[in-house]
Write an enzyme that holds these catalytic residues in place. Structure first.
Site, PDB file in Angstrom:
ATOM      1  CE  LYS A   1      -1.721   1.596   4.044  1.00 51.34           C
ATOM      2  NZ  LYS A   1      -1.409   2.991   4.315  1.00 51.34           N
ATOM      3  CG  ASN A   2       2.324   2.565   3.535  1.00 51.17           C
ATOM      4  OD1 ASN A   2       1.158   2.859   3.259  1.00 51.17           O
ATOM      5  ND2 ASN A   2       2.715   2.288   4.757  1.00 51.17           N
TER       6      ASN A   2
ATOM      7  CB  CYS B   1      -6.023   9.507  11.112  1.00 51.07           C
ATOM      8  SG  CYS B   1      -4.366   8.965  11.503  1.00 51.07           S
TER       9      CYS B   1
ATOM     10  NE  ARG C   1      -0.296  10.348  10.268  1.00 49.73           N
ATOM     11  CZ  ARG C   1      -0.717   9.287   9.584  1.00 49.73           C
ATOM     12  NH1 ARG C   1      -1.817   8.683   9.964  1.00 49.73           N
ATOM     13  NH2 ARG C   1      -0.081   8.868   8.509  1.00 49.73           N
TER      14      ARG C   1
ATOM     15  CG  ASP D   1       3.273   1.351   9.424  1.00 56.05           C
ATOM     16  OD1 ASP D   1       3.512   1.597   8.231  1.00 56.05           O
ATOM     17  OD2 ASP D   1       2.844   2.201  10.219  1.00 56.05           O
TER      18      ASP D   1
ATOM     19  NE  ARG E   1      -7.180   3.750   4.960  1.00 58.21           N
ATOM     20  CZ  ARG E   1      -6.673   4.861   5.492  1.00 58.21           C
ATOM     21  NH1 ARG E   1      -7.049   5.253   6.689  1.00 58.21           N
ATOM     22  NH2 ARG E   1      -5.775   5.565   4.837  1.00 58.21           N
TER      23      ARG E   1
HETATM   24  C1  EPZ Z   1       3.803   7.003   6.196  1.00 61.48           C
HETATM   25  O1  EPZ Z   1       2.936   7.934   6.807  1.00 61.48           O
HETATM   26  C2  EPZ Z   1       2.988   5.720   6.067  1.00 61.48           C
HETATM   27  N1  EPZ Z   1       1.838   5.970   5.193  1.00 61.48           N
HETATM   28  C3  EPZ Z   1       2.533   5.271   7.456  1.00 61.48           C
HETATM   29  O2  EPZ Z   1       1.828   4.045   7.298  1.00 61.48           O
HETATM   30  C4  EPZ Z   1       3.771   5.023   8.313  1.00 61.48           C
HETATM   31  O3  EPZ Z   1       3.369   4.676   9.621  1.00 61.48           O
HETATM   32  C5  EPZ Z   1       4.622   6.309   8.366  1.00 61.48           C
HETATM   33  O4  EPZ Z   1       4.948   6.720   7.022  1.00 61.48           O
HETATM   34  C6  EPZ Z   1       5.921   6.105   9.130  1.00 61.48           C
HETATM   35  O5  EPZ Z   1       6.652   5.074   8.559  1.00 61.48           O
HETATM   36  C7  EPZ Z   1       2.033   5.964   3.849  1.00 61.48           C
HETATM   37  O6  EPZ Z   1       3.129   5.773   3.360  1.00 61.48           O
HETATM   38  C8  EPZ Z   1       0.807   6.186   3.011  1.00 61.48           C
HETATM   39  P1  EPZ Z   1       5.531  10.475   8.435  1.00 61.48           P
HETATM   40  P2  EPZ Z   1       3.373   9.501   6.886  1.00 61.48           P
HETATM   41  O7  EPZ Z   1       5.317  11.728   7.668  1.00 61.48           O
HETATM   42  O8  EPZ Z   1       4.083   9.875   5.652  1.00 61.48           O
HETATM   43  C9  EPZ Z   1       5.300  13.664  11.920  1.00 61.48           C
HETATM   44  C10 EPZ Z   1       0.132   2.506   7.683  1.00 61.48           C
HETATM   45  O9  EPZ Z   1      -0.317   1.954   8.690  1.00 61.48           O
HETATM   46  N2  EPZ Z   1       5.153  14.676  10.846  1.00 61.48           N
HETATM   47  O10 EPZ Z   1       6.837   9.762   8.312  1.00 61.48           O
HETATM   48  O11 EPZ Z   1       2.184  10.296   7.271  1.00 61.48           O
HETATM   49  C11 EPZ Z   1       4.011  12.854  12.086  1.00 61.48           C
HETATM   50  O12 EPZ Z   1       3.116  13.530  12.945  1.00 61.48           O
HETATM   51  C12 EPZ Z   1       0.461   3.981   7.722  1.00 61.48           C
HETATM   52  O13 EPZ Z   1       0.358   1.935   6.586  1.00 61.48           O
HETATM   53  C13 EPZ Z   1       5.219  16.031  11.167  1.00 61.48           C
HETATM   54  O14 EPZ Z   1       5.390  16.405  12.320  1.00 61.48           O
HETATM   55  O15 EPZ Z   1       4.386   9.435   8.109  1.00 61.48           O
HETATM   56  C14 EPZ Z   1       4.492  11.578  12.692  1.00 61.48           C
HETATM   57  O16 EPZ Z   1       4.599  11.744  14.097  1.00 61.48           O
HETATM   58  C15 EPZ Z   1       0.201   4.583   9.089  1.00 61.48           C
HETATM   59  N3  EPZ Z   1       5.060  16.956  10.187  1.00 61.48           N
HETATM   60  C16 EPZ Z   1       5.899  11.403  12.105  1.00 61.48           C
HETATM   61  O17 EPZ Z   1       6.264  12.677  11.554  1.00 61.48           O
HETATM   62  C17 EPZ Z   1       4.859  16.590   8.869  1.00 61.48           C
HETATM   63  O18 EPZ Z   1       4.737  17.481   7.996  1.00 61.48           O
HETATM   64  C18 EPZ Z   1       5.969  10.359  10.996  1.00 61.48           C
HETATM   65  O19 EPZ Z   1       5.180  10.801   9.975  1.00 61.48           O
HETATM   66  C19 EPZ Z   1       4.793  15.205   8.556  1.00 61.48           C
HETATM   67  C20 EPZ Z   1       4.949  14.270   9.557  1.00 61.48           C
END
Ligand code: EPZ
Length: 418
Positions: A21-22, A119, A124, A307, A399
């Site tokens: 998915k990711n 979410c 997020r 994850d 999902r």
């Molecule tokens: C991706 O989410 C994945 N989703 C998530 O998978 C995964 O858990 C995550 O990466 C971490 O590996 C997809 O790829 C579609 P991040 P993403 O931006 O990109 C903070 C699943 O279960 N942050 O690396 O949203 C955020 O709050 C899903 O498959 C900011 O502060 O993750 C979080 O604490 C869940 N500001 C941390 O970074 C920002 O602008 C990690 O977020 C962006 C993020």
């Protein structure tokens, strides 16, 4: 929609992992940058893929499933894309659509998208996305719940991410490929999905280097053609099946996987006493059914993946001792704790850590999934528990897990969808 599970059945047999998915979601977003059709082989048939397909159709692309080499493939023809707005109700269904900003901005010079909001696992925020796009010259306004971004032509720049955010790294990569000049992303996320995106972008004619390392270099080009791409197997689905075999006991073979994407998870499972044989594209897992306790701390890749945290919490619930699970990535990813306690688990949370005292056996109960990974964890708990477990909220699991109940039943589990 719910799953009804009879627990305490060992797993035996083979299972084939689906495309990730990711990995497929950012690649689908990247097709917006191309002028010609793209073919995404082995794309998984997931709810999030259906939502992203609807978003692309709304932008003017044609998206359809086709047969390719005996497997299903997703064909995206982005040539007629002209719309610069993402429909609110589709945005609300999938917050990761925020990484569409980069490609729409890069291709059409403007984009309007509703603020994704939070979410179940946390607020997020998207500050790193927006600051990255601004660094490339975009003008960004946020009002009435919408984000408006404009740029005649994005220009290459040095972008430093405060945190190696996966989505922000992907967003900036995609915005940079048609920008004027060279972009360097520092403190970039290193997840395998970032490498997948680099390979797809380069297949379309982009010039991206360094994915998987701290700094990614993107040299802007004039336009991108279409490309064929094989979607990487899902490392989290692979890890979920491995953890399930460790939990309920048995011997399974997992096909279409990439063991080296799971080094941290394999190391932890071996600490739990699980026997794992790594082969090319395949894993053989033998679980005893009562894992040893293990401490886990989630970190950005190549650290232990967030994850897989809910799934390891379930392993810890049935371990022969006490484990400490620490979640450092998301603010609120312990929603499964209260549901597991209803099944007899002994868990105490203190801030970002959960102290889990292993019990002999969980007991079946009616539980509620609130996101796809804690949903998968509750399914695991049901497979291990005494008696019947009913997991509601299966749409969350759909999902990110393709035909989960069929794959588990094929391995001998007693699970049905109602
Ligand atoms: C991706 O989410 C994945 N989703 C998530 O998978 C995964 O858990 C995550 O990466 C971490 O590996 C997809 O790829 C579609 P991040 P993403 O931006 O990109 C903070 C699943 O279960 N942050 O690396 O949203 C955020 O709050 C899903 O498959 C900011 O502060 O993750 C979080 O604490 C869940 N500001 C941390 O970074 C920002 O602008 C990690 O977020 C962006 C993020």
């Amino acid at each position: 929609m719910r799953y009804v599970i009879q627990g305490r059945r060992r797993l035996e047999g083979q299972v084939r992992v689906s495309g990730a998915k990711n990995a497929v979601l950012p690649v689908m977003a990247a097709t917006v940058l191309a002028r010609r059709p793209c073919l995404l082989q082995d794309a998984p048939d997931l709810r999030d893929v259906a939502v992203m397909s609807e978003i692309l159709r709304g932008l003017g692309a044609r998206v359809r499933w086709v047969e390719y080499g005996g497997r299903r493939a997703l064909e995206v023809d982005p040539s007629a894309i002209s719309v610069t707005e993402v429909p609110d109700q589709l945005m609300q269904q999938m917050r990761s659509s925020i990484f569409l900003m980069g490609p729409i901005l890069g291709r059409l010079g403007r984009v309007r998208i509703s603020h994704p909001g939070g979410c179940a696992i946390g607020p997020r925020p998207i500050d790193l996305h927006l600051r990255g796009l601004e660094a490339l010259g975009a003008t960004i306004r946020e009002r009435y719940g919408y984000i408006h971004a404009e740029a005649n032509r994005l220009r290459g720049r040095e972008v430093h991410l405060d945190f190696p955010s996966v989505g922000a790294t992907e967003n900036v990569m995609m915005a940079a490929v048609l920008a004027d000049g060279v972009t360097i992303i520092r403190n970039a996320a290193k997840e395998p999905e970032i490498i997948d995106l680099q390979n797809f972008l380069n297949g379309m004619g982009a010039r991206v280097k360094g994915a998987g390392l701290d700094a990614i270099r993107i040299e802007g080009v004039e336009h991108l053609e279409g490309a064929e791409h094989a979607v990487s197997p899902d490392r989290i689905e692979t890890g979920t099946f491995m953890a399930t075999a460790a939990l309920v006991g048995g011997e399974i073979r997992i096909d279409n996987c990439i063991p080296e994407h799971l080094d941290a998870v394999i190391a932890k499972l071996r600490e739990c006493g699980v026997t794992i044989r790594e082969e090319v594209g395949r894993l053989q897992v033998t679980g005893s059914g009562r894992p040893l306790p293990v401490d886990v701390k989630t970190l950005p890749y190549p650290g232990f993946p967030t994850d897989m945290q809910p799934q390891f919490m379930v392993l810890a619930c049935c371990a022969r001792g006490t484990s400490v699970i620490t979640e450092t990535i998301f603010e609120n990813r312990f929603k499964h704790v209260e549901e597991l306690c209803r099944m007899g688990a002994q868990i105490k949370t203190e801030g970002r850590s959960a102290i889990v005292r292993g019990v002999e056996c969980l007991s079946g109960a009616a539980v509620e999934a609130t996101d796809l990974r804690n949903g998968a964890a509750l399914v695991m708990a049901g497979l291990a528990a005494e008696g019947t477990t009913v997991v509601s909220g299966v749409t969350h699991i759909d999902r990110g897990y393709e035909k989960l109940e069929l794959k588990l039943a094929q391995l001998g589990a007693d699970i049905r969808r109602e």
